[in-house]
Every structure is written in structure tokens, then in C-alpha cells.
Write a protein that holds these residues in place. Structure first.
Motif, PDB file in Angstrom:
ATOM      1  N   GLU A  36       0.175   9.232 -10.388  1.00 35.82           N
ATOM      2  CA  GLU A  36       0.437   9.300  -8.946  1.00 35.82           C
ATOM      3  C   GLU A  36       1.238  10.543  -8.600  1.00 35.82           C
ATOM      4  OE1 GLU A  36       1.516   4.627  -8.533  1.00 35.82           O
ATOM      5  OE2 GLU A  36       2.456   5.995  -7.092  1.00 35.82           O
ATOM      6  N   PRO A  71      -5.281   2.087   3.867  1.00 38.93           N
ATOM      7  CA  PRO A  71      -5.899   1.123   2.947  1.00 38.93           C
ATOM      8  C   PRO A  71      -7.424   1.126   3.048  1.00 38.93           C
ATOM      9  CG  PRO A  71      -4.030   0.116   4.068  1.00 38.93           C
ATOM     10  CD  PRO A  71      -4.222   1.466   4.696  1.00 38.93           C
ATOM     11  N   ARG A  98      -7.666  -6.556   3.374  1.00 40.17           N
ATOM     12  CA  ARG A  98      -7.065  -7.778   2.864  1.00 40.17           C
ATOM     13  C   ARG A  98      -7.315  -8.949   3.806  1.00 40.17           C
ATOM     14  NH1 ARG A  98      -4.106  -5.703  -1.120  1.00 40.17           N
ATOM     15  NH2 ARG A  98      -3.370  -3.576  -0.817  1.00 40.17           N
ATOM     16  N   GLN A 134       2.596  -0.287 -14.420  1.00 39.66           N
ATOM     17  CA  GLN A 134       2.345   0.783 -13.454  1.00 39.66           C
ATOM     18  C   GLN A 134       3.658   1.467 -13.059  1.00 39.66           C
ATOM     19  OE1 GLN A 134       0.252  -0.484  -9.958  1.00 39.66           O
ATOM     20  NE2 GLN A 134      -0.117   1.601  -9.254  1.00 39.66           N
ATOM     21  N   PHE A 143       0.843  -1.197   0.000  1.00 39.33           N
ATOM     22  CA  PHE A 143       0.000   0.000   0.000  1.00 39.33           C
ATOM     23  C   PHE A 143       0.877   1.246   0.000  1.00 39.33           C
ATOM     24  CE2 PHE A 143      -2.257   3.394   2.256  1.00 39.33           C
ATOM     25  CZ  PHE A 143      -3.351   3.521   1.422  1.00 39.33           C
ATOM     26  N   ASP A 144       2.001   1.187   0.729  1.00 40.63           N
ATOM     27  CA  ASP A 144       2.902   2.346   0.799  1.00 40.63           C
ATOM     28  C   ASP A 144       3.413   2.739  -0.586  1.00 40.63           C
ATOM     29  OD1 ASP A 144       2.603   2.183   3.507  1.00 40.63           O
ATOM     30  OD2 ASP A 144       4.591   1.360   3.910  1.00 40.63           O
ATOM     31  N   LEU A 145       3.736   1.720  -1.385  1.00 36.67           N
ATOM     32  CA  LEU A 145       4.288   1.979  -2.725  1.00 36.67           C
ATOM     33  C   LEU A 145       3.195   2.022  -3.794  1.00 36.67           C
ATOM     34  CD1 LEU A 145       7.300  -0.490  -2.495  1.00 36.67           C
ATOM     35  CD2 LEU A 145       7.493   2.005  -2.573  1.00 36.67           C
ATOM     36  N   ASN A 146       1.984   1.645  -3.413  1.00 36.35           N
ATOM     37  CA  ASN A 146       0.862   1.565  -4.356  1.00 36.35           C
ATOM     38  C   ASN A 146       1.167   0.592  -5.500  1.00 36.35           C
ATOM     39  OD1 ASN A 146      -1.726   2.235  -5.279  1.00 36.35           O
ATOM     40  ND2 ASN A 146      -0.923   3.826  -6.638  1.00 36.35           N
ATOM     41  N   ARG A 147       1.664  -0.581  -5.150  1.00 36.48           N
ATOM     42  CA  ARG A 147       1.981  -1.585  -6.168  1.00 36.48           C
ATOM     43  C   ARG A 147       1.419  -2.944  -5.760  1.00 36.48           C
ATOM     44  NH1 ARG A 147       2.839   2.361  -8.238  1.00 36.48           N
ATOM     45  NH2 ARG A 147       4.638   3.148  -9.390  1.00 36.48           N
ATOM     46  N   ARG A 179      -4.512   8.552  -0.786  1.00 39.55           N
ATOM     47  CA  ARG A 179      -4.368   7.199  -0.246  1.00 39.55           C
ATOM     48  C   ARG A 179      -3.939   7.274   1.223  1.00 39.55           C
ATOM     49  NH1 ARG A 179      -1.321   7.119  -4.778  1.00 39.55           N
ATOM     50  NH2 ARG A 179       0.511   6.464  -3.602  1.00 39.55           N
ATOM     51  N   LYS A 188       1.255  10.389  -2.296  1.00 36.31           N
ATOM     52  CA  LYS A 188       0.125   9.589  -1.796  1.00 36.31           C
ATOM     53  C   LYS A 188      -1.193   9.965  -2.462  1.00 36.31           C
ATOM     54  CE  LYS A 188       0.055   7.769   2.206  1.00 36.31           C
ATOM     55  NZ  LYS A 188      -0.107   7.463   3.631  1.00 36.31           N
TER      56      LYS A 188
END
Lengths: 128, 240
Positions: free
Chosen positions: B142, B180, B206, B109, A80-84, B177, B145
Motif C-alpha cells: 500500500e 469503494p 456492501r 495486513q 475503506f479509508d484504512l483498507n482493513r 482506491r 490510497k
């Protein structure tokens, strides 16, 4: 009043469309020339463990990280930190691009083996 | 995945096509507020999705729901099948249409200045001779964040029970972001005579493996017309 309102909406819509077209065009050109060759880093997955578990990369530049999965099952790099989020198939290599990022610590894990497959990317300011 | 030159060429072709379509705008028939699509595809993923759109004006209350099953076929290609229900003019909620949707991730990406994808949709109304095909470009950029996502779709409607026409839709989402589970956003939708703006959020929780639950919602207010016109959108997606 209805035709006037529709005209107003159409004008906004038309302006947005043109703005979007301009973004697409500029980005297309920019993507060709904006970046020099990315510096390459390597991660390996073996026995559901990422090696090295801590990887240092420079701040404010885009880097390429090649991840090799030496296990016989797939793993999913997730951060999540890297958005990958990327699946690394068994016995294969895969590439992710990260950055430009500010200095800091960015955690990631393997979705299929989250207890053992964990790591950090430390983004550091490079001294001139 | 495509290379840099093809990527640029494709984007330029889309630019020209979109510019041409801009001049072909006609009156919108459907609900413009739906979902802002992201260009990413994750391999080996399946999903069930439920979407709800409830639109209120001073004259009517429109409700649409869709349930879908999706699967990634390749590392960069995912398809999803939907059944769509809508409340009709008599107030009954009925199965209205079926749809197939494909998302193609054009770029890796983060590899280029922005990430690109393409959407294709084909919809068939159940009890009438009405068809709808949609294609368009998905863009995401992006900034640390924050993520800016743009969708530009050209829609062709045809059939004996509908006026043959082109429609255009533009959707935008600016998302922070934060966590999560909570990623607040501002969303913007246009579709010919509709211009809507409002807050939204999305989140993910998750579970083990590839299992995760995603949710998103938005409350969009029509801003170019006087009078009441609000749309609440909500979506839940279980990926596995």
C-alpha cells in the motif's frame, strides 16, 4: 518475424521476472529491519459500540491497534479509508496494523452492527 | 499466520524457486489474462464468483467462463471450487474443466513492509487426460490510497493429452482506491510469449453484515506482437 517477436516477449518477461525476484529479496530483508516496535493502541467492542469512538494516532508511522470484543457475537472491523477488514471473534482480541498515514480522519464501522458500531481514527501530526 | 523470520525465509525460498523456474519457460497453452489475486483472507466468509474472459485475435475468438464457490476455512486460509467452461474449436461452449484453489495469507495486513500470500491451484480437464497445478507468490504493497499487487505463478502441466511442461505467469495491478465502488487500475500480464497491458477497475458494494458484491473488469491488449489481440475480463463475486 515470429521468432523475433517471441524473443522480444521473452526478454521483457525475463526482465520482469528478475525485477520481481529483486523486489521479493529486498522486501524480505527490509521487513526484518525497517520498523521499530510499533506503538500500541486499544479499542474495545461492548454492546456493539467501539470505545473510544475516536482514537488519535500519530501521522507517518505504523501503529498496532488491539481490538477486544467483549460481546458474545463476532464483529467485523471494516474500513475503506484504512483498507482493513478483519473479523473479531466473540470474547477475543485481534490485532490490526495501520499506517504510515498522512494526517486526516479515517472512518471505520462494524459490519455486523453498522448502526451502532462506528468510529473514527484521527491521524495527527506530532509536534516535536 | 507466520512469524517474521519464517516469513523472510519463505520469501527467500520462493525467490530462489522463481529464479530457477525462469530458466524453464516453455510455450503457453492457456489464457494468461485472468485475475490479479490479492493476498487477503477474511474469516467466516463464503462467496460465489463468476468470471468471464473473452479474447479476440484476427484468427479466433476465445471465450472462457468459470463459476466458483469459496469459503474461508481458517482466519488465513480460503478455498474455492470452480467449474470452467470454454468455447471449443467448433464454436460450442462446453464444460471444460474443474478446479480447486487455495489462498493462504502469510502475513497480517500492514504488519510488514508488504503483505504476502500464496496461491495453490489444481485443475483437471473433463474429457481429456490433462492436469494443471499452479503455485505462486502474491504480493501487495500500500502507498496511501494506492495498492500495488503482484502475482508470480509457476504452472506445471502434465498428462497423456498434453506436453509435460512448466509455464510461468506474472501479473501486476496498480490500483487507486478512489471510492469503494470505483477503484481504477492498470493491469499487466505476461505468460511466456504473451505480454499484455491495459486499464481495469474494481469496486465493492456492501449490503448488511458480511454480504457484499465485488466486481472487477479489465481490457488487456497484447503489446509485444503485431496484430489484433485484445482480452476483456470481467468478474463478479458475491460474498456472504
Amino acid at each position: 518475424m515470429q521468432p523475433q517477436r517471441n524473443l522480444q516477449a521473452s526478454l521483457i518477461y525475463s526482465t520482469l521476472s528478475q525485477l520481481f525476484c529483486a523486489i521479493v529479496f529486498i522486501a524480505s530483508i527490509w521487513s526484518q529491519y525497517a520498523y521499530a516496535k510499533n506503538k500500541v493502541y486499544y479499542l474495545t467492542i461492548k454492546d456493539h459500540i467501539f470505545t473510544p469512538s475516536t482514537l488519535a494516532i500519530p501521522a507517518n508511522v505504523k501503529v498496532k491497534i488491539i481490538i477486544e470484543n467483549k460481546d458474545n457475537v463476532a464483529e467485523e472491523f471494516d474500513s475503506f479509508d484504512l483498507n482493513r477488514e478483519k473479523v473479531i471473534f466473540a470474547g477475543k482480541k485481534s490485532t490490526i496494523y495501520v499506517g504510515p498515514l498522512p494526517a486526516g480522519t479515517y472512518e471505520y464501522f462494524g459490519e455486523f452492527h453498522p448502526n451502532t458500531a462506528r468510529g473514527k481514527i484521527i491521524v495527527v501530526e506530532e509536534t516535536p | 499466520m507466520i512469524n517474521k523470520k519464517t516469513n523472510t525465509l519463505l520469501a527467500l525460498i520462493f525467490t530462489i524457486v522463481i529464479a530457477i523456474f525462469t530458466s524453464l519457460a516453455a510455450r503457453a497453452d492457456g489464457m494468461v489474462v485472468d485475475k490479479v489475486y490479492h493476498p487477503y483472507v477474511v474469516a467466516n466468509e463464503q462467496s460465489f464468483e463468476w468470471r468471464l474472459m473473452s479474447s479476440q485475435t484476427s484468427a479466433e475468438n476465445v471465450l472462457a467462463q468459470r463459476i466458483g464457490y469459496g469459503q474461508s476455512l481458517l482466519e488465513d486460509l480460503a478455498v474455492e471450487f470452480f467449474i470452467i467452461g470454454e468455447r471449443d474449436e467448433t464454436g460450442d461452449f462446453k464444460l471444460q474443466a474443474t478446479e480447486i484453489e487455495a489462498r493462504w495469507m502469510l502475513t497480517e495486513q500492514g504488519q510488514y513492509w508488504a503483505d504476502w500470500g500464496v496461491l495453490f491451484e489444481f485443475e483437471k480437464q473433463r474429457n481429456s487426460d490433462r492436469y494443471e497445478a499452479t503455485t505462486g507468490l502474491i504480493f501487495e504493497k500500500e502507498f496511501n490510497k494506492n495498492s500495488l499487487t503482484l502475482n508470480f505463478f509457476a504452472i506445471r502441466e502434465w498428462g497423456n493429452d498434453i506436453q509435460n511442461e512448466w509455464e510461468l505467469e506474472f501479473r501486476a495491478q496498480y490500483r487507486y482506491r478512489y471510492l469503494p465502488e470505483l477503484q481504477p487500475s492498470i493491469e499487466f500480464y505476461t505468460g511466456e510469449d504473451f505480454v499484455g497491458l491495459g486499464p481495469g477497475f474494481m469496486g465493492v458494494h456492501r449490503f448488511e453484515g458480511q454480504k457484499q458484491l465485488k466486481w472487477e473488469a479489465g481490457f488487456i491488449t497484447e503489446v509485444s506482437h503485431k496484430g489484433k489481440n485484445h482480452t476483456l475480463r470481467f468478474a463478479v463475486e458475491y460474498e456472504f
